[in-house]
Design an enzyme around this catalytic site. Structure first.
Site, PDB file in Angstrom:
ATOM      1  N   SER A   1      43.405   7.441  36.544  1.00  0.00           N
ATOM      2  CA  SER A   1      44.313   6.379  37.298  1.00  0.00           C
ATOM      3  C   SER A   1      45.637   7.102  37.483  1.00  0.00           C
ATOM      4  O   SER A   1      46.240   6.116  37.556  1.00  0.00           O
ATOM      5  CB  SER A   1      43.762   4.588  37.373  1.00  0.00           C
TER       6      SER A   1
ATOM      7  N   LYS B   1      47.176   7.141  40.074  1.00  0.00           N
ATOM      8  CA  LYS B   1      47.861   6.339  41.455  1.00  0.00           C
ATOM      9  C   LYS B   1      49.456   6.319  41.359  1.00  0.00           C
ATOM     10  O   LYS B   1      50.004   5.578  42.214  1.00  0.00           O
ATOM     11  CB  LYS B   1      47.703   5.070  41.010  1.00  0.00           C
TER      12      LYS B   1
ATOM     13  N   SER C   1      45.417  -1.841  38.480  1.00  0.00           N
ATOM     14  CA  SER C   1      45.137  -0.153  38.419  1.00  0.00           C
ATOM     15  C   SER C   1      43.980   0.018  39.403  1.00  0.00           C
ATOM     16  O   SER C   1      42.509   0.417  39.044  1.00  0.00           O
ATOM     17  CB  SER C   1      44.637   0.583  36.956  1.00  0.00           C
TER      18      SER C   1
ATOM     19  N   LYS D   1      51.895   4.030  34.162  1.00  0.00           N
ATOM     20  CA  LYS D   1      50.910   4.052  34.874  1.00  0.00           C
ATOM     21  C   LYS D   1      49.804   4.163  33.699  1.00  0.00           C
ATOM     22  O   LYS D   1      49.855   5.241  33.328  1.00  0.00           O
ATOM     23  CB  LYS D   1      50.336   4.750  35.479  1.00  0.00           C
TER      24      LYS D   1
END
Length: 380
Positions: free
Chosen positions: A59, A62, A119, A223
């Site tokens: 993730s 992202k 997320s 992130k």
């Protein structure tokens, strides 16, 4: 700033890491397949191990999704208070999610919270569709942006980071896109620094997957990511004393080791490095131009205002300017006409360009004749 000056600045950013003393010998406890530590303002890579190894980012993907969404917001193509409708496809996303239902409406701001804190894969796809019409078109833009940023180790297959064959990047590339996001779109901090929030009028609670936001002094984002194959990944940002660092961790064995490695990298950077003023100490004199429409040209400093240096070097920094005694027209804006040399303890740590701040055209034949006539008349 013209394209010529911008190009000189980009070259400067590429050269700066070469001037920085190697930090590789330092003892940093690392528990990950690949790591990178970068300073935001200059883009200098402070520390790295296997930074160009292609790995699954999970993730952390992202970061690029958020970058393109923030570009759309800053360009006016999307607005925080816009209401988006969840498509069947977005609602079908597995993995981390905020359980959007097909047809459910949510504001761009709340969807950003869902991506930054939880997320949410469904929220990421909903935003991607709003920006590009479909996830497929959005992914094309992701790869275009990656090429633009020089992310040569990267190929995206989706906007979420869900496992897909060929969906890879590197710690260095993650640092590049993370830098682009926090440097040029600082409003993302409004979401990445939140520890807890809620959606749907308080009915759905959000808690940030990045534990550093709560437990690391100065943490600003960014992130997390994890899958069975990618293991534990993180792009962690933090700021202290006006300097912001980006620590990227890829394929760490456990979540705890991921955060510990990021903390070790960030703490090493803050303990050993600082930003110094890179501009010349005194105003730069104008340089004579021969055969030019103007008699002289003003040199300017084309680089950024700051230079990353080791803290132990700070007290011994010295700057010296070397300018061309004169230049011959035509002179192009952004043309190098001098250098700024910065030394510490007698050793050169940076040699930076000084460039023409304007264009000076060459005199035409007729201009020269007129000038000679005027001079002759004046003598008579």
């Amino acid at each position: 700033m013209t394209k010529r000056i911008a190009l000189a600045f980009l070259c400067l950013l590429c050269l700066l890491p070469c001037f920085l003393p190697s930090a590789q010998a330092a003892a940093i406890s690392i528990s990950a397949e690949s790591v990178a530590l970068m300073e935001k303002e200059t883009g200098t890579l402070i520390y790295a191990e296997n930074e160009h190894k292609q790995l699954e980012p999970a993730s952390v993907t992202k970061v690029m999704t958020l970058l393109l969404v923030m570009e759309a917001i800053d360009d006016g193509r999307l607005h925080y208070d816009d209401t988006l409708t969840t498509s069947d496809y977005a609602a079908s996303m597995g993995g981390s999610q905020v359980y959007l239902k097909a047809g459910e409406q949510m504001s761009v701001e709340d969807l950003l919270k869902a991506v930054c804190l939880a997320s949410g894969n469904d929220a990421a796809v909903c935003l991607a569709e709003a920006v590009a019409g479909s996830e497929e078109s959005f992914v094309e833009r992701m790869n275009e942006k990656a090429r633009e940023l020089g992310m040569n180790d990267t190929h995206f297959c989706n906007c979420t980071g869900l496992p897909a064959e060929g969906h890879v990047t590197s710690a260095y590339d993650i640092a590049l896109m993370s830098r682009e996001l926090i440097l040029n779109h600082p409003d993302i901090r409004n979401y990445t620094t939140l520890w807890m929030d809620s959606l749907r009028g308080g009915e759905f609670q959000l808690s940030n997957t990045n534990r550093l936001i709560r437990f690391y002094d100065g943490a600003t984002g960014l992130k997390t990511g994890s899958t069975d194959s990618a293991l534990y990944c993180l792009s962690a940002t933090a700021e202290r004393d006006g300097m912001e660092l980006i620590a990227v961790v890829m394929k760490s064995p456990t979540s705890a080791e991921r955060f510990a490695t990021a903390e070790n990298l960030l703490s090493y950077g803050f303990a050993n490095y600082t930003l110094a003023d890179a501009c010349p100490a005194d105003p730069l004199p104008r340089i004579p131009v021969t055969m030019g429409e103007k008699e002289n040209v003003q040199p300017i400093f084309a680089g950024g205002d700051k230079l990353l240096v080791e803290k132990v070097q700070l007290s011994s920094l010295e700057k010296s300017v070397a300018l061309e005694p004169s230049v011959e027209a035509p002179v192009e804006e952004g043309q190098t006409i001098g250098t700024l040399t910065i030394t510490a303890e007698g050793k050169t740590i940076a040699t930076l360009p000084l460039v023409a701040g304007e264009r000076v055209s060459r005199l035409s034949y007729w201009d020269i004749v007129q000038k000679l006539v005027k001079q002759s008349l004046f003598v008579v």
